[in-house]
Write a protein that holds these residues in place. Structure first.
Motif, PDB file in Angstrom:
ATOM      1  N   LYS A  71       0.833  -1.202   0.000  1.00 38.73           N
ATOM      2  CA  LYS A  71       0.000   0.000   0.000  1.00 38.73           C
ATOM      3  C   LYS A  71       0.871   1.257   0.000  1.00 38.73           C
ATOM      4  O   LYS A  71       0.567   2.244  -0.673  1.00 38.73           O
ATOM      5  CB  LYS A  71      -0.934   0.001   1.216  1.00 38.73           C
ATOM      6  N   ALA A  72       1.960   1.217   0.766  1.00 37.31           N
ATOM      7  CA  ALA A  72       2.877   2.361   0.801  1.00 37.31           C
ATOM      8  C   ALA A  72       3.520   2.564  -0.554  1.00 37.31           C
ATOM      9  O   ALA A  72       3.718   3.708  -1.004  1.00 37.31           O
ATOM     10  CB  ALA A  72       3.948   2.135   1.868  1.00 37.31           C
ATOM     11  N   ALA A  75       1.054   4.261  -2.847  1.00 40.36           N
ATOM     12  CA  ALA A  75       0.947   5.677  -2.486  1.00 40.36           C
ATOM     13  C   ALA A  75       2.202   6.443  -2.904  1.00 40.36           C
ATOM     14  O   ALA A  75       2.131   7.614  -3.297  1.00 40.36           O
ATOM     15  CB  ALA A  75       0.718   5.826  -0.985  1.00 40.36           C
ATOM     16  N   THR A  76       3.357   5.786  -2.838  1.00 41.06           N
ATOM     17  CA  THR A  76       4.605   6.416  -3.274  1.00 41.06           C
ATOM     18  C   THR A  76       4.558   6.741  -4.758  1.00 41.06           C
ATOM     19  O   THR A  76       5.012   7.794  -5.200  1.00 41.06           O
ATOM     20  CB  THR A  76       5.803   5.494  -2.977  1.00 41.06           C
ATOM     21  N   ASP A  77       3.991   5.819  -5.551  1.00 39.39           N
ATOM     22  CA  ASP A  77       3.847   6.075  -6.984  1.00 39.39           C
ATOM     23  C   ASP A  77       2.956   7.290  -7.223  1.00 39.39           C
ATOM     24  O   ASP A  77       3.244   8.130  -8.084  1.00 39.39           O
ATOM     25  CB  ASP A  77       3.260   4.844  -7.670  1.00 39.39           C
ATOM     26  N   ALA A  78       1.855   7.384  -6.461  1.00 42.82           N
ATOM     27  CA  ALA A  78       0.963   8.534  -6.596  1.00 42.82           C
ATOM     28  C   ALA A  78       1.682   9.825  -6.207  1.00 42.82           C
ATOM     29  O   ALA A  78       1.521  10.867  -6.857  1.00 42.82           O
ATOM     30  CB  ALA A  78      -0.279   8.333  -5.730  1.00 42.82           C
ATOM     31  N   TYR A  79       2.487   9.755  -5.150  1.00 39.34           N
ATOM     32  CA  TYR A  79       3.251  10.920  -4.704  1.00 39.34           C
ATOM     33  C   TYR A  79       4.243  11.354  -5.775  1.00 39.34           C
ATOM     34  O   TYR A  79       4.345  12.536  -6.123  1.00 39.34           O
ATOM     35  CB  TYR A  79       3.983  10.585  -3.406  1.00 39.34           C
ATOM     36  N   LYS A 195       1.478  11.551   0.675  1.00 40.59           N
ATOM     37  CA  LYS A 195       2.484  11.533   1.738  1.00 40.59           C
ATOM     38  C   LYS A 195       1.873  11.059   3.049  1.00 40.59           C
ATOM     39  O   LYS A 195       2.492  10.273   3.800  1.00 40.59           O
ATOM     40  CB  LYS A 195       3.092  12.927   1.910  1.00 40.59           C
ATOM     41  N   LYS A 196       0.664  11.512   3.352  1.00 37.41           N
ATOM     42  CA  LYS A 196      -0.024  11.095   4.568  1.00 37.41           C
ATOM     43  C   LYS A 196      -0.283   9.593   4.549  1.00 37.41           C
ATOM     44  O   LYS A 196      -0.111   8.892   5.559  1.00 37.41           O
ATOM     45  CB  LYS A 196      -1.336  11.866   4.703  1.00 37.41           C
ATOM     46  N   GLU A 197      -0.694   9.070   3.382  1.00 36.70           N
ATOM     47  CA  GLU A 197      -0.962   7.644   3.251  1.00 36.70           C
ATOM     48  C   GLU A 197       0.321   6.831   3.417  1.00 36.70           C
ATOM     49  O   GLU A 197       0.338   5.805   4.105  1.00 36.70           O
ATOM     50  CB  GLU A 197      -1.584   7.371   1.872  1.00 36.70           C
ATOM     51  N   GLN A 201       1.036   4.004   6.417  1.00 31.19           N
ATOM     52  CA  GLN A 201       1.308   2.599   6.135  1.00 31.19           C
ATOM     53  C   GLN A 201       2.677   2.174   6.679  1.00 31.19           C
ATOM     54  O   GLN A 201       2.827   1.087   7.251  1.00 31.19           O
ATOM     55  CB  GLN A 201       1.244   2.327   4.624  1.00 31.19           C
ATOM     56  N   LEU A 202       3.673   3.035   6.514  1.00 37.24           N
ATOM     57  CA  LEU A 202       5.002   2.707   7.013  1.00 37.24           C
ATOM     58  C   LEU A 202       5.022   2.661   8.543  1.00 37.24           C
ATOM     59  O   LEU A 202       5.697   1.814   9.143  1.00 37.24           O
ATOM     60  CB  LEU A 202       6.029   3.714   6.500  1.00 37.24           C
ATOM     61  N   ALA A 203       4.292   3.569   9.162  1.00 35.99           N
ATOM     62  CA  ALA A 203       4.227   3.578  10.627  1.00 35.99           C
ATOM     63  C   ALA A 203       3.561   2.302  11.148  1.00 35.99           C
ATOM     64  O   ALA A 203       3.993   1.724  12.151  1.00 35.99           O
ATOM     65  CB  ALA A 203       3.465   4.810  11.109  1.00 35.99           C
TER      66      ALA A 203
END
Length: 365
Positions: A71-72, A75-79, A195-197, A201-203
């Motif tokens: 999932k992270a 989201a990184t790709d979207a970022y 970035k929030k997502e 996920q990483l946390a």
């Protein structure tokens, strides 16, 4: 004055760009309830239920952590895509603002020239050139004057035409700058959301890993490797490599040389080197070093680059993974890829079939 204010507003937008922000459970035992006071008695049944709840296996923990990192990665790709688009829009706004400044200067120059012509006519008594020509008795002066009048009329017409075109261009530049600014703001919102997502996920993944004992972490890594080995073995057993015997192109060799030189550097989301990389940061920079610009994200690489059958792939091609195209590695031959796996891992070589392959793309067609 309205157009001057438009130009000023566009330049102000450019200045505002300087503040554009740059980027960044499985094995979880329940928290113990209070052990003293009236609350302890109230929570006693909950404590008993938690104690009796089945513990997740380490394999379930591995799968849960893997899902969080997936999932992270998405989201990184979207970022990365939002950032790439914002950078392009920022550059376009700067270009448009420069055109607005030049256009306004051109309009000022044209108006000065028109004013000079008007002042010259005033010095001649306010009579238009045609009237002055009628009053002359000299035939030669008449003919010379007629030619100058034609030339002057054409120059005036050209001047007014250029002034009109320049004013239209200025209005178009201002409109485009406003549209680009709106897109820029929209992508800043997308960046912040992604970035929030990523952070969430990483946390969550780190929280799970932090609760593992040292021996469990070591076992978890072993389980990851076993899962990759099992997938790779199944991929190779399918006979997929029997038809793959092609050599890398000259550019492909350069891209592979760059990518493999990064082995051991850490994965950092959004990173494009030189000290760290995410998966598509590594592949895009490798091909850039080979003299070929490609899209920044794995999803855009999958969408825009030419797709190749697995049996036709050659070293240097990019293998896109997972149904959402959220991961990418570079094929280096012999059934292996070099890639940046995920946070907490370094750039490494692994089996090309160790993850679910979506497809293959070739940058140098």
């Amino acid at each position: 004055m309205n157009r001057r204010r438009c130009a000023t507003a566009a330049i102000t937008m450019v200045c505002a760009l300087t503040v554009l922000a740059s980027p960044g459970q499985a094995f979880a035992a329940p928290e113990p309830p209070p052990t003293s006071g009236s609350g302890a008695a109230k929570d006693a049944p909950r404590k008993s239920a938690a104690k009796d709840a089945p513990r997740k296996s380490l394999e379930q923990v591995r799968q849960e952590i893997d899902a969080l990192y997936r999932k992270a990665a998405s989201a990184t790709d979207a970022y990365n895509l939002a950032k790439d688009q914002a950078d392009k829009q920022s550059a376009e706004i700067v270009r448009l603002a420069q055109e607005i400044v030049k256009g306004q200067a051109r309009i000022d120059d044209l108006k000065n020239r028109a004013g000079a012509a008007a002042r010259a006519q005033y010095r001649d008594g306010g009579l238009p050139p045609e009237a002055q020509l009628v009053l002359t008795d000299d035939p030669q002066l008449f003919l010379d004057g007629a030619g100058r009048i034609q030339q002057g009329q054409k120059a005036t017409k050209d001047l007014l035409g250029e002034l009109t075109r320049t004013q239209a261009d200025l209005a178009a530049y201002t409109k485009d700058a406003s549209a680009q600014w709106q897109k820029l703001e929209a992508n800043r919102v997308k960046q912040a959301k992604a970035k929030k997502e990523i952070t969430a996920q990483l946390a969550a993944a780190k929280k799970i890993e932090d609760k593992l004992e040292k021996e469990e972490r070591e076992r978890l890594l072993q389980l990851e490797q076993n899962a990759e080995y099992k997938a790779q073995t199944a991929w190779l057993s399918s006979g997929v490599l029997k038809e793959i015997s092609r050599s890398a192109s000259p550019q492909g060799k350069k891209a592979i040389q760059f990518a493999t030189a990064q082995i051991g550097k850490p994965y950092v989301w959004g990173a494009e080197g030189p000290g760290s990389y995410d998966c598509s940061g590594l592949t895009s920079q490798a091909w850039s070093a080979a003299g070929k610009g490609i899209p920044r994200t794995s999803q855009e690489q999958w969408r825009l680059l030419r797709r190749i059958e697995i049996k036709d792939m050659r070293p240097g091609d990019l293998i896109i993974y997972h149904a959402d195209a959220s991961h990418v590695g570079m094929y280096i031959g012999d059934g292996a890829i070099v890639h940046a796996p995920r946070p907490g891992r370094n750039v490494t070589i692994t089996g090309a079939g160790s993850m679910a392959i979506l497809g293959v793309v070739r940058p140098d067609m």
